[in-house]
Each structure stands twice: as structure tokens, then as C-alpha cells.
Design a protein around this motif. Structure first.
Motif, PDB file in Angstrom:
ATOM      1  N   SER A  98      33.239  42.120  37.819  1.00 51.10           N
ATOM      2  CA  SER A  98      33.900  42.182  39.132  1.00 51.10           C
ATOM      3  C   SER A  98      32.833  42.244  40.214  1.00 51.10           C
ATOM      4  N   ILE A  99      33.079  41.502  41.274  1.00 55.14           N
ATOM      5  CA  ILE A  99      32.214  41.513  42.446  1.00 55.14           C
ATOM      6  C   ILE A  99      33.008  42.120  43.579  1.00 55.14           C
ATOM      7  N   CYS A 100      32.390  43.015  44.289  1.00 50.32           N
ATOM      8  CA  CYS A 100      33.058  43.689  45.398  1.00 50.32           C
ATOM      9  C   CYS A 100      32.330  43.318  46.690  1.00 50.32           C
ATOM     10  N   LEU A 101      33.013  42.511  47.526  1.00 48.60           N
ATOM     11  CA  LEU A 101      32.450  42.110  48.815  1.00 48.60           C
ATOM     12  C   LEU A 101      33.586  41.738  49.750  1.00 48.60           C
ATOM     13  N   GLU A 102      33.338  41.906  51.013  1.00 52.40           N
ATOM     14  CA  GLU A 102      34.369  41.615  52.010  1.00 52.40           C
ATOM     15  C   GLU A 102      34.426  40.119  52.326  1.00 52.40           C
ATOM     16  N   ALA A 103      33.259  39.514  52.444  1.00 54.35           N
ATOM     17  CA  ALA A 103      33.163  38.081  52.757  1.00 54.35           C
ATOM     18  C   ALA A 103      31.842  37.573  52.216  1.00 54.35           C
ATOM     19  N   PRO A 104      31.770  36.330  51.826  1.00 51.35           N
ATOM     20  CA  PRO A 104      32.813  35.310  51.850  1.00 51.35           C
ATOM     21  C   PRO A 104      33.744  35.445  50.650  1.00 51.35           C
ATOM     22  N   LYS A 105      34.844  34.750  50.706  1.00 52.38           N
ATOM     23  CA  LYS A 105      35.747  34.686  49.564  1.00 52.38           C
ATOM     24  C   LYS A 105      35.079  33.807  48.500  1.00 52.38           C
ATOM     25  N   LYS A 107      36.498  32.916  45.329  1.00 50.07           N
ATOM     26  CA  LYS A 107      37.394  32.361  44.307  1.00 50.07           C
ATOM     27  C   LYS A 107      37.026  30.927  43.944  1.00 50.07           C
ATOM     28  N   LYS A 108      36.704  30.106  44.934  1.00 52.25           N
ATOM     29  CA  LYS A 108      36.424  28.700  44.638  1.00 52.25           C
ATOM     30  C   LYS A 108      35.077  28.494  43.938  1.00 52.25           C
ATOM     31  N   TYR A 109      34.265  29.545  43.860  1.00 52.31           N
ATOM     32  CA  TYR A 109      32.969  29.462  43.185  1.00 52.31           C
ATOM     33  C   TYR A 109      32.977  30.117  41.808  1.00 52.31           C
ATOM     34  N   SER A 110      34.026  30.856  41.485  1.00 50.40           N
ATOM     35  CA  SER A 110      34.027  31.636  40.246  1.00 50.40           C
ATOM     36  C   SER A 110      33.990  30.760  38.995  1.00 50.40           C
ATOM     37  N   GLY A 111      34.590  29.594  39.036  1.00 56.32           N
ATOM     38  CA  GLY A 111      34.540  28.693  37.887  1.00 56.32           C
ATOM     39  C   GLY A 111      33.122  28.245  37.572  1.00 56.32           C
ATOM     40  N   GLU A 112      32.380  27.908  38.601  1.00 52.57           N
ATOM     41  CA  GLU A 112      30.981  27.507  38.410  1.00 52.57           C
ATOM     42  C   GLU A 112      30.151  28.695  37.928  1.00 52.57           C
ATOM     43  N   MET A 113      30.415  29.895  38.440  1.00 54.43           N
ATOM     44  CA  MET A 113      29.716  31.101  37.969  1.00 54.43           C
ATOM     45  C   MET A 113      29.957  31.298  36.473  1.00 54.43           C
ATOM     46  N   ILE A 120      24.125  30.215  29.660  1.00 54.69           N
ATOM     47  CA  ILE A 120      22.953  31.042  29.364  1.00 54.69           C
ATOM     48  C   ILE A 120      23.207  31.930  28.150  1.00 54.69           C
ATOM     49  N   LEU A 121      24.405  32.495  28.058  1.00 56.78           N
ATOM     50  CA  LEU A 121      24.713  33.456  26.998  1.00 56.78           C
ATOM     51  C   LEU A 121      25.277  32.804  25.735  1.00 56.78           C
ATOM     52  N   GLU A 122      25.335  31.476  25.717  1.00 53.60           N
ATOM     53  CA  GLU A 122      25.772  30.718  24.548  1.00 53.60           C
ATOM     54  C   GLU A 122      27.183  31.105  24.090  1.00 53.60           C
ATOM     55  N   ILE A 123      28.079  31.225  25.074  1.00 57.04           N
ATOM     56  CA  ILE A 123      29.489  31.487  24.810  1.00 57.04           C
ATOM     57  C   ILE A 123      30.308  30.481  25.617  1.00 57.04           C
ATOM     58  N   THR A 124      31.617  30.512  25.474  1.00 58.28           N
ATOM     59  CA  THR A 124      32.456  29.579  26.228  1.00 58.28           C
ATOM     60  C   THR A 124      32.825  30.195  27.581  1.00 58.28           C
ATOM     61  N   GLU A 125      33.223  29.358  28.483  1.00 58.46           N
ATOM     62  CA  GLU A 125      33.679  29.834  29.795  1.00 58.46           C
ATOM     63  C   GLU A 125      34.875  30.763  29.653  1.00 58.46           C
ATOM     64  N   GLU A 126      35.689  30.549  28.630  1.00 61.17           N
ATOM     65  CA  GLU A 126      36.850  31.402  28.393  1.00 61.17           C
ATOM     66  C   GLU A 126      36.441  32.821  27.989  1.00 61.17           C
ATOM     67  N   ASP A 127      35.179  32.990  27.619  1.00 62.18           N
ATOM     68  CA  ASP A 127      34.658  34.309  27.236  1.00 62.18           C
ATOM     69  C   ASP A 127      33.985  35.027  28.401  1.00 62.18           C
ATOM     70  N   VAL A 128      34.052  34.442  29.589  1.00 63.99           N
ATOM     71  CA  VAL A 128      33.437  35.029  30.784  1.00 63.99           C
ATOM     72  C   VAL A 128      34.495  35.210  31.856  1.00 63.99           C
ATOM     73  N   SER A 129      34.664  36.438  32.306  1.00 68.47           N
ATOM     74  CA  SER A 129      35.586  36.735  33.390  1.00 68.47           C
ATOM     75  C   SER A 129      34.787  37.124  34.630  1.00 68.47           C
ATOM     76  N   VAL A 130      35.094  36.475  35.739  1.00 66.72           N
ATOM     77  CA  VAL A 130      34.481  36.808  37.032  1.00 66.72           C
ATOM     78  C   VAL A 130      35.616  37.049  38.013  1.00 66.72           C
ATOM     79  N   LYS A 131      35.750  38.284  38.446  1.00 66.07           N
ATOM     80  CA  LYS A 131      36.804  38.654  39.393  1.00 66.07           C
ATOM     81  C   LYS A 131      36.148  39.136  40.689  1.00 66.07           C
ATOM     82  N   ALA A 132      36.927  39.180  41.747  1.00 65.16           N
ATOM     83  CA  ALA A 132      36.409  39.674  43.023  1.00 65.16           C
ATOM     84  C   ALA A 132      37.460  40.521  43.711  1.00 65.16           C
ATOM     85  N   THR A 133      36.976  41.445  44.506  1.00 67.85           N
ATOM     86  CA  THR A 133      37.853  42.301  45.297  1.00 67.85           C
ATOM     87  C   THR A 133      37.116  42.711  46.569  1.00 67.85           C
TER      88      THR A 133
END
Length: 158
Positions: A98-105, A107-113, A120-133
Motif C-alpha cells: 500500500s502506498i499512502c499519498l495525497e497526490a498524484p493519483k 491508479k493508472k500506474y499501478s499495473g506497470e508497477m 524482478i521478483l520472478e513472480i506473476t503480476e497476479e502475485d503482486v498487489s499495489v494499492k493506494a490510499t
């Protein structure tokens, strides 16, 4: 055998720096201040990985007093950290962050993250969760003075 790790990182936000989060450069009028590129998310993941195997923290492995790490790309730090994990015969099962920041939003970058971290970690994208608040404009995050990232990892003995 499984091991769980938790990581957290904070960085100030200042004018005149690029904003790197999760290995992705995000256009914004402020960037994170730090010795490296100050990628708060990758730093939190590094700490979670190191913590899972009781290998210390990011400051021990990549001290901010070492010029070798000045302005370094944090993807390199994550890759080195993952090498330490593999050397102990562990692999990453998943990452929840989870990332905690007021701005910028972000969401549109989380897929690339997720894509960067997974590669790098040799796993699938489905094994990585990136959330923001946000902090609903409370505290240093709410005043856009800084940002915070939290990460949990699950490791499995190979």
C-alpha cells in the motif's frame, strides 16, 4: 517452510525531484527526497524481503552514507535484495503493498508497477498487489509533505 516479512518506508516530497514509485516515473510537480531515487514502494518491499529472513534492513545493505548508492535506481536495490533471498533458498510467493499519498493519483500506474515488481521478483503480476490510499488531508501525508509505503511478502523455501 514459509516466512512473512513486513516493510515500511517514508520519504519527504520536494520540488525539483522526480517521483519514482514501484519502479515507475510518475509525472508530478514534487518528487521524493532521498540518497537513491527514493522509490518508497521498492524500499518497503526490500525491507519486507530482508525482514522475512532476518537479514537486517535496507539501511544496512544500502547505507545512505555510501556514494555507490547516490541516485541509484531502486530497481537495482530490489534486484540485489532478491539475490540475497535466493541465496538463502527462498522464493517469493506474493507481495501485498500500500502506498499512502495525497497526490498524484496513481491508479493508472499501478499495473506497470506490478509488472516491474513481478519481473524482478520472478513472480506473476497476479502475485503482486499495489494499492493506494490518502490520509484524508491529515498529517504530513495529507499536507503533501511526504509519502509512505507498506509492504508484506510471503516467502517459501525452495
Amino acid at each position: 517452510m514459509f516466512r512473512i516479512g513486513f516493510g515500511i518506508d517514508f520519504h519527504q516530497l520536494v520540488e525539483g525531484r522526480q517521483l519514482w514509485i514501484g519502479g515507475v516515473n510518475i509525472p508530478h510537480h514534487k518528487g521524493a527526497l532521498g540518497h537513491s531515487d527514493a522509490d518508497v514502494l521498492l524500499h518497503a518491499i526490500c525491507d519486507a524481503l530482508l525482514g522475512a529472513l532476518a537479514l537486517g534492513d535496507i539501511g544496512i545493505h544500502f547505507p545512505n552514507t555510501d556514494l555507490a548508492y547516490k541516485d541509484i535506481d531502486s530497481k537495482i536495490l530490489l534486484q540485489h535484495t532478491y539475490t540475497l533471498i535466493k541465496a538463502k533458498n527462498y522464493k517469493v510467493v506474493n507481495v501485498d503493498s500500500s502506498i499512502c499519498l495525497e497526490a498524484p493519483k496513481i491508479k493508472k500506474y499501478s499495473g506497470e508497477m506490478r509488472k516491474v515488481i513481478a519481473a524482478i521478483l520472478e513472480i506473476t503480476e497476479e502475485d503482486v498487489s499495489v494499492k493506494a490510499t490518502t490520509t484524508e488531508q491529515m498529517g504530513f501525508v495529507g499536507r503533501e509533505e511526504g509519502l509512505v509505503a507498506y509492504a508484506n511478502v510471503l516467502l517459501q523455501k525452495s
